[in-house]
Design a protein around this motif. Structure first.
Motif, PDB file in Angstrom:
ATOM      1  N   ALA A 144       0.822  -1.417   0.040  1.00 42.41           N
ATOM      2  CA  ALA A 144      -0.003   0.003  -0.082  1.00 42.41           C
ATOM      3  C   ALA A 144       0.961   1.119  -0.029  1.00 42.41           C
ATOM      4  O   ALA A 144       0.565   2.082  -0.784  1.00 42.41           O
ATOM      5  CB  ALA A 144      -0.919   0.108   1.120  1.00 42.41           C
ATOM      6  N   THR A 145       2.049   1.249   0.765  1.00 41.79           N
ATOM      7  CA  THR A 145       2.730   2.404   0.856  1.00 41.79           C
ATOM      8  C   THR A 145       3.606   2.602  -0.672  1.00 41.79           C
ATOM      9  O   THR A 145       3.417   3.768  -1.105  1.00 41.79           O
ATOM     10  CB  THR A 145       3.862   2.284   1.872  1.00 41.79           C
ATOM     11  N   GLY A 153       2.663   1.633  -3.352  1.00 40.50           N
ATOM     12  CA  GLY A 153       1.434   1.929  -4.399  1.00 40.50           C
ATOM     13  C   GLY A 153       1.162   3.592  -4.439  1.00 40.50           C
ATOM     14  O   GLY A 153       1.111   4.055  -5.254  1.00 40.50           O
ATOM     15  N   ARG A 154       1.116   3.996  -3.115  1.00 41.88           N
ATOM     16  CA  ARG A 154       0.826   5.438  -3.063  1.00 41.88           C
ATOM     17  C   ARG A 154       1.750   6.282  -3.318  1.00 41.88           C
ATOM     18  O   ARG A 154       1.395   7.446  -4.107  1.00 41.88           O
ATOM     19  CB  ARG A 154       0.409   5.453  -1.387  1.00 41.88           C
ATOM     20  N   GLN A 179       1.725   6.497  -7.129  1.00 44.21           N
ATOM     21  CA  GLN A 179       0.697   7.206  -7.787  1.00 44.21           C
ATOM     22  C   GLN A 179       1.003   8.801  -7.585  1.00 44.21           C
ATOM     23  O   GLN A 179       0.543   9.622  -8.453  1.00 44.21           O
ATOM     24  CB  GLN A 179      -0.561   6.906  -6.856  1.00 44.21           C
ATOM     25  N   LEU A 180       1.788   9.059  -6.681  1.00 41.74           N
ATOM     26  CA  LEU A 180       2.050  10.576  -6.350  1.00 41.74           C
ATOM     27  C   LEU A 180       3.301  10.957  -7.152  1.00 41.74           C
ATOM     28  O   LEU A 180       3.621  11.961  -6.892  1.00 41.74           O
ATOM     29  CB  LEU A 180       2.270  10.901  -4.738  1.00 41.74           C
TER      30      LEU A 180
END
Length: 367
Positions: free
Chosen positions: A125-126, A128-129, A132-133
């Motif tokens: 999750a980390t 992926g975020r 995305q940023l």
């Protein structure tokens, strides 16, 4: 961008080995990193998200601390060197990426972070975020706390696991060799293998014959293991030389390990695992049943190795190969009692209503 062009590969993981990043005196090869950063920026402008798995912390830290044998004289030296060198490594990456208008982030992971399911999902999750940023995560094993018994041991397999966690379509292992050869490339008649459709015993024996270009006994073996992990998750993997200008933009000779059809996320995680609590050995009849998509029944099991609890990860072993990895439905003591017995005998043997299989097909990934 001959390797994994952005239009076909939305997310890419790039692994850079110590031999490319650190010079003979233990310093950073900054000009090389600046070229790689420029390549990453070019890919980012085309819409590709890139994560970097970077070696080099121990070598850099050993130089700063004046440690013998590159900081590997003892586990304590390696841990101290890693703790010191990681700051230097992250700083250089932040600088060269910032010069290209990119933001860097640091992620240090241990084997347990990717082998234990809940922690794996948190790391994914980390990661992926950050992607995305538009951030470039720079990832390394946390060697300051890793031990010889509990560690990845090489960043090739770490890169493949990161690709799996990130949902990447491609992995590039930048190395000091331009791919897989059928034998040691220094020998006369060595043939470069440009494309591998399936990793089988023939391919694995090529690595065993020393096609690792002097990187140590595990060099090419670890790269093929990484390819197997990446391919099972649906990511192609390329081994390419980093001894060229702008290695992520140039057209370079390489070996491409072609991705299989991606497995469901949970099964890809199981297939890519590097640790297991034990093993269940099976006969050829059970091996054929597994290949047909069936669960592992006790009737086809011949031996239990190790001590494990229900829900632990174990391997399934045929006489000559590892067949699968899965979560055991029984602890090892009960599994031993059920070896070779039919399902309708289980309740009388154990004294309680048993589960249907030693490993259910929904909790197993074939290799």
């Amino acid at each position: 961008m001959s390797l994994f062009p952005p239009a076909a590969c939305p997310r890419l993981v790039v692994k850079i080995g110590s031999a490319l990043l650190v010079d003979a005196q233990g310093g950073v090869r900054r000009a090389f990193l600046e070229e790689v950063a420029a390549d990453i920026a070019a890919r980012a402008r085309e819409g590709q998200q890139v994560a970097v798995v970077s070696s080099g912390a121990i070598a850099l830290g050993a130089r700063r601390l004046g440690l013998a044998k590159g900081g590997r004289a003892s586990l304590e030296d390696a841990q101290a060197a890693a703790a010191t060198g990681q700051i230097a490594l992250a700083g250089v990456w932040a600088e060269v990426l910032a010069a290209q208008g990119l933001t860097a982030a640091q992620m240090l992971v241990t084997l347990g972070d990717l082998e234990e399911r809940r922690r794996y999902l948190n790391a994914a999750a980390t990661l992926g975020r950050l992607l995305q940023l538009g951030v470039v995560p720079v990832i390394n094993e946390n060697d300051s706390v890793a031990t010889e018994e509990i560690r990845f041991g090489d960043n090739d397999r770490l890169a493949a696991r990161i690709a799996q966690a990130a949902g990447a379509s491609g992995v590039v292992l930048l190395s000091d060799i331009d791919g897989l050869y059928d034998r040691n490339p220094a020998l006369p008649g060595a043939t470069h293998i440009a494309r591998v459709e399936r990793i089988d015993g023939t391919i694995e024996r090529m690595a065993d014959r020393g096609s690792a270009s002097g990187m140590g006994s595990g060099g090419m073996v670890s790269k093929i293991a990484a390819a197997r992990i990446a391919n099972a998750a649906g990511a192609g993997l390329a081994i390419a030389s980093g001894h060229v200008a702008h290695p992520l933009s140039a057209t370079v000779r390489h070996t491409l390990f072609v991705a299989e059809r991606p497995a469901p996320a949970r099964k890809a995680w199981l297939a890519g695992g590097l640790t297991a609590r034990g093993a269940i050995h099976v006969d050829e009849g059970a091996a054929r049943a597994l290949a047909d998509g069936r669960s592992l029944l006790a009737a086809g099991a011949t031996r239990i190795d190790g001590h494990f609890a229900r829900g632990d990860l174990v391997t399934v072993e045929a006489p000559d190969r590892t067949l699968a990895r899965g979560l055991s439905e029984y602890d090892s003591a009960d599994a031993v009692r059920l070896l070779g017995r039919r399902s309708d005998e289980h309740e009388a043997i154990l004294g309680y209503a048993p589960r249907s299989a030693l490993i259910h097909r929904n909790h197993m990934a074939l290799l």
